[in-house]
Design a protein around this motif. Structure first.
Motif, PDB file in Angstrom:
ATOM      1  N   ALA A 157       0.132  -7.027   9.909  1.00 56.60           N
ATOM      2  CA  ALA A 157      -0.878  -7.864   9.252  1.00 56.60           C
ATOM      3  C   ALA A 157      -0.610  -7.983   7.761  1.00 56.60           C
ATOM      4  O   ALA A 157      -0.834  -9.041   7.155  1.00 56.60           O
ATOM      5  CB  ALA A 157      -2.271  -7.279   9.496  1.00 56.60           C
ATOM      6  N   ILE A 158      -0.109  -6.920   7.160  1.00 55.17           N
ATOM      7  CA  ILE A 158       0.232  -6.979   5.734  1.00 55.17           C
ATOM      8  C   ILE A 158       1.469  -7.840   5.527  1.00 55.17           C
ATOM      9  O   ILE A 158       1.545  -8.629   4.581  1.00 55.17           O
ATOM     10  CB  ILE A 158       0.405  -5.561   5.176  1.00 55.17           C
ATOM     11  CG1 ILE A 158      -0.939  -4.811   5.239  1.00 55.17           C
ATOM     12  CG2 ILE A 158       0.932  -5.590   3.747  1.00 55.17           C
ATOM     13  CD1 ILE A 158      -0.864  -3.347   4.903  1.00 55.17           C
ATOM     14  N   VAL A 159       2.433  -7.715   6.429  1.00 55.16           N
ATOM     15  CA  VAL A 159       3.607  -8.593   6.370  1.00 55.16           C
ATOM     16  C   VAL A 159       3.179 -10.049   6.540  1.00 55.16           C
ATOM     17  O   VAL A 159       3.610 -10.944   5.787  1.00 55.16           O
ATOM     18  CB  VAL A 159       4.634  -8.195   7.444  1.00 55.16           C
ATOM     19  CG1 VAL A 159       5.772  -9.210   7.517  1.00 55.16           C
ATOM     20  CG2 VAL A 159       5.189  -6.798   7.164  1.00 55.16           C
ATOM     21  N   ASP A 160       2.313 -10.297   7.506  1.00 54.83           N
ATOM     22  CA  ASP A 160       1.847 -11.659   7.764  1.00 54.83           C
ATOM     23  C   ASP A 160       1.028 -12.220   6.603  1.00 54.83           C
ATOM     24  O   ASP A 160       0.923 -13.439   6.436  1.00 54.83           O
ATOM     25  CB  ASP A 160       1.009 -11.699   9.045  1.00 54.83           C
ATOM     26  CG  ASP A 160       1.834 -11.460  10.299  1.00 54.83           C
ATOM     27  OD1 ASP A 160       3.076 -11.560  10.218  1.00 54.83           O
ATOM     28  OD2 ASP A 160       1.235 -11.136  11.342  1.00 54.83           O
ATOM     29  N   ALA A 161       0.461 -11.330   5.794  1.00 52.16           N
ATOM     30  CA  ALA A 161      -0.299 -11.773   4.619  1.00 52.16           C
ATOM     31  C   ALA A 161       0.617 -12.230   3.495  1.00 52.16           C
ATOM     32  O   ALA A 161       0.143 -12.732   2.472  1.00 52.16           O
ATOM     33  CB  ALA A 161      -1.207 -10.647   4.131  1.00 52.16           C
ATOM     34  N   GLY A 162       1.936 -12.051   3.677  1.00 48.46           N
ATOM     35  CA  GLY A 162       2.884 -12.567   2.706  1.00 48.46           C
ATOM     36  C   GLY A 162       3.795 -11.546   2.075  1.00 48.46           C
ATOM     37  O   GLY A 162       4.553 -11.872   1.151  1.00 48.46           O
ATOM     38  N   TYR A 163       3.784 -10.308   2.600  1.00 42.44           N
ATOM     39  CA  TYR A 163       4.567  -9.234   1.998  1.00 42.44           C
ATOM     40  C   TYR A 163       5.724  -8.841   2.927  1.00 42.44           C
ATOM     41  O   TYR A 163       5.527  -8.198   3.951  1.00 42.44           O
ATOM     42  CB  TYR A 163       3.675  -8.039   1.697  1.00 42.44           C
ATOM     43  CG  TYR A 163       2.652  -8.346   0.624  1.00 42.44           C
ATOM     44  CD1 TYR A 163       2.941  -8.098  -0.715  1.00 42.44           C
ATOM     45  CD2 TYR A 163       1.425  -8.915   0.945  1.00 42.44           C
ATOM     46  CE1 TYR A 163       2.014  -8.401  -1.708  1.00 42.44           C
ATOM     47  CE2 TYR A 163       0.498  -9.224  -0.043  1.00 42.44           C
ATOM     48  CZ  TYR A 163       0.796  -8.957  -1.366  1.00 42.44           C
ATOM     49  OH  TYR A 163      -0.120  -9.267  -2.345  1.00 42.44           O
ATOM     50  N   ALA A 164       6.926  -9.217   2.544  1.00 41.62           N
ATOM     51  CA  ALA A 164       8.098  -9.010   3.387  1.00 41.62           C
ATOM     52  C   ALA A 164       8.707  -7.635   3.167  1.00 41.62           C
ATOM     53  O   ALA A 164       8.695  -7.099   2.051  1.00 41.62           O
ATOM     54  CB  ALA A 164       9.148 -10.078   3.092  1.00 41.62           C
ATOM     55  N   ASP A 165       9.242  -7.067   4.228  1.00 44.84           N
ATOM     56  CA  ASP A 165      10.036  -5.847   4.142  1.00 44.84           C
ATOM     57  C   ASP A 165      11.376  -6.238   3.518  1.00 44.84           C
ATOM     58  O   ASP A 165      12.257  -6.762   4.188  1.00 44.84           O
ATOM     59  CB  ASP A 165      10.229  -5.265   5.546  1.00 44.84           C
ATOM     60  CG  ASP A 165      11.093  -4.014   5.578  1.00 44.84           C
ATOM     61  OD1 ASP A 165      11.699  -3.671   4.543  1.00 44.84           O
ATOM     62  OD2 ASP A 165      11.175  -3.392   6.644  1.00 44.84           O
ATOM     63  N   VAL A 166      11.538  -5.968   2.221  1.00 47.32           N
ATOM     64  CA  VAL A 166      12.720  -6.454   1.517  1.00 47.32           C
ATOM     65  C   VAL A 166      13.919  -5.518   1.653  1.00 47.32           C
ATOM     66  O   VAL A 166      15.028  -5.855   1.223  1.00 47.32           O
ATOM     67  CB  VAL A 166      12.417  -6.683   0.020  1.00 47.32           C
ATOM     68  CG1 VAL A 166      11.307  -7.713  -0.152  1.00 47.32           C
ATOM     69  CG2 VAL A 166      12.061  -5.377  -0.690  1.00 47.32           C
ATOM     70  N   VAL A 167      13.704  -4.352   2.274  1.00 45.17           N
ATOM     71  CA  VAL A 167      14.789  -3.384   2.416  1.00 45.17           C
ATOM     72  C   VAL A 167      15.548  -3.570   3.724  1.00 45.17           C
ATOM     73  O   VAL A 167      16.777  -3.488   3.772  1.00 45.17           O
ATOM     74  CB  VAL A 167      14.244  -1.941   2.314  1.00 45.17           C
ATOM     75  CG1 VAL A 167      15.359  -0.917   2.517  1.00 45.17           C
ATOM     76  CG2 VAL A 167      13.567  -1.727   0.973  1.00 45.17           C
TER      77      VAL A 167
END
Length: 263
Positions: A185-195
């Motif tokens: 849900a946090i990823v879907d809110a716009g925060y990508a796993d950049v690692v």
């Protein structure tokens, strides 16, 4: 800009290792979790001598988060809006600290463990993540171009590849569907796993329990992450997990996670 996150599992026990690592890693901003000390016990001078400004919040021998920066440390905020509390004395839950470093809003996060699926702390964990998601989504609604980094120990392995044997964790925290859904849900809110794009699995972990020779047997978990807003993700040029720092006497049970950003 080089940004890192590291659950140090007691900064007083590992200050020498953290100082040595900073001296050779060329990190501009380091977010720490599980410092396990009060503010007056934090070895701040060790880091100011290296040119870092320090923000820390800790109230006891549990929890504790910090941000160290050599490129500016402004607008320090203890806890995010709506962050749930735990127990009779919420001051013991020092789990979130935000600061603006070199124009990037960095949040050092130590997500609750959850303990067991039937423990009240598990529901607290889910509430904590839901509140973070709502608040973090609001930051992007207010400014879609904001460079925001949500970094730290999430105490969630969001994919099966993020544990050495998912069958071992059946009916356990860290891999349950509600926890994974909260992370998504946090990823879907716009925060990508950049690692992850730079450190694909399987077999890539950030945590190895001290017991049962988990580290030499490569039986770990991937639970430490850097989640970036679209603006931050667009600036990410590389990332690594410093597994070598898990080795040797006096190591934390977590390894540092490092991200490189363009200007």
């Amino acid at each position: 800009m080089r940004l890192a996150t590291w659950n140090v599992n007691s900064i007083r026990s590992r200050a020498d290792r953290v100082v040595a690592w900073l001296q050779r890693s060329d990190v501009d901003v380091l977010a720490l979790q599980e410092t396990k000390c009060r503010d007056d016990q934090f070895p701040e001078a060790r880091f100011t001598e290296l040119g870092y400004q320090v923000a820390h919040v800790g109230h006891s021998q549990w929890n504790g988060v910090a941000v160290l920066s050599r490129i500016g440390l402004d607008d320090v905020e203890i806890g995010f809006p709506g962050q749930p509390s735990w127990g009779d004395d919420p001051a013991t839950e020092a789990r979130a600290l935000g600061a603006t470093c070199g124009g990037v809003r960095v949040w050092s996060l130590y997500v609750p463990n959850g303990r067991t699926l039937t423990d009240p702390h598990y529901q607290y964990k889910l509430q904590w993540l839901a509140a973070l998601r709502e608040t973090a989504a609001g930051w992007l609604a207010d400014d879609a171009a904001a460079p925001v980094a949500l970094v730290g120990d999430w105490n969630i392995a969001p994919q099966d590849d993020d544990v050495w044997d998912v069958r071992v964790f059946a009916h356990s925290t860290h891999v349950s569907e509600p926890e994974r859904a909260a992370f998504r849900a946090i990823v879907d809110a716009g925060y990508a796993d950049v690692v992850r794009p730079h450190t694909p699995g399987p077999g890539v972990y950030t945590y190895w329990d001290y017991t049962q020779l988990r580290f030499p047997r490569r039986e770990g978990m991937r639970i430490d992450f850097v989640l970036g807003s679209p603006a931050l993700a667009a600036r990410t040029t590389g990332a690594r997990i410093d597994r070598e720092e898990r080795k040797g006497k006096g190591a934390s049970d977590h390894a540092p996670v490092v991200v490189d950003l363009t200007d």
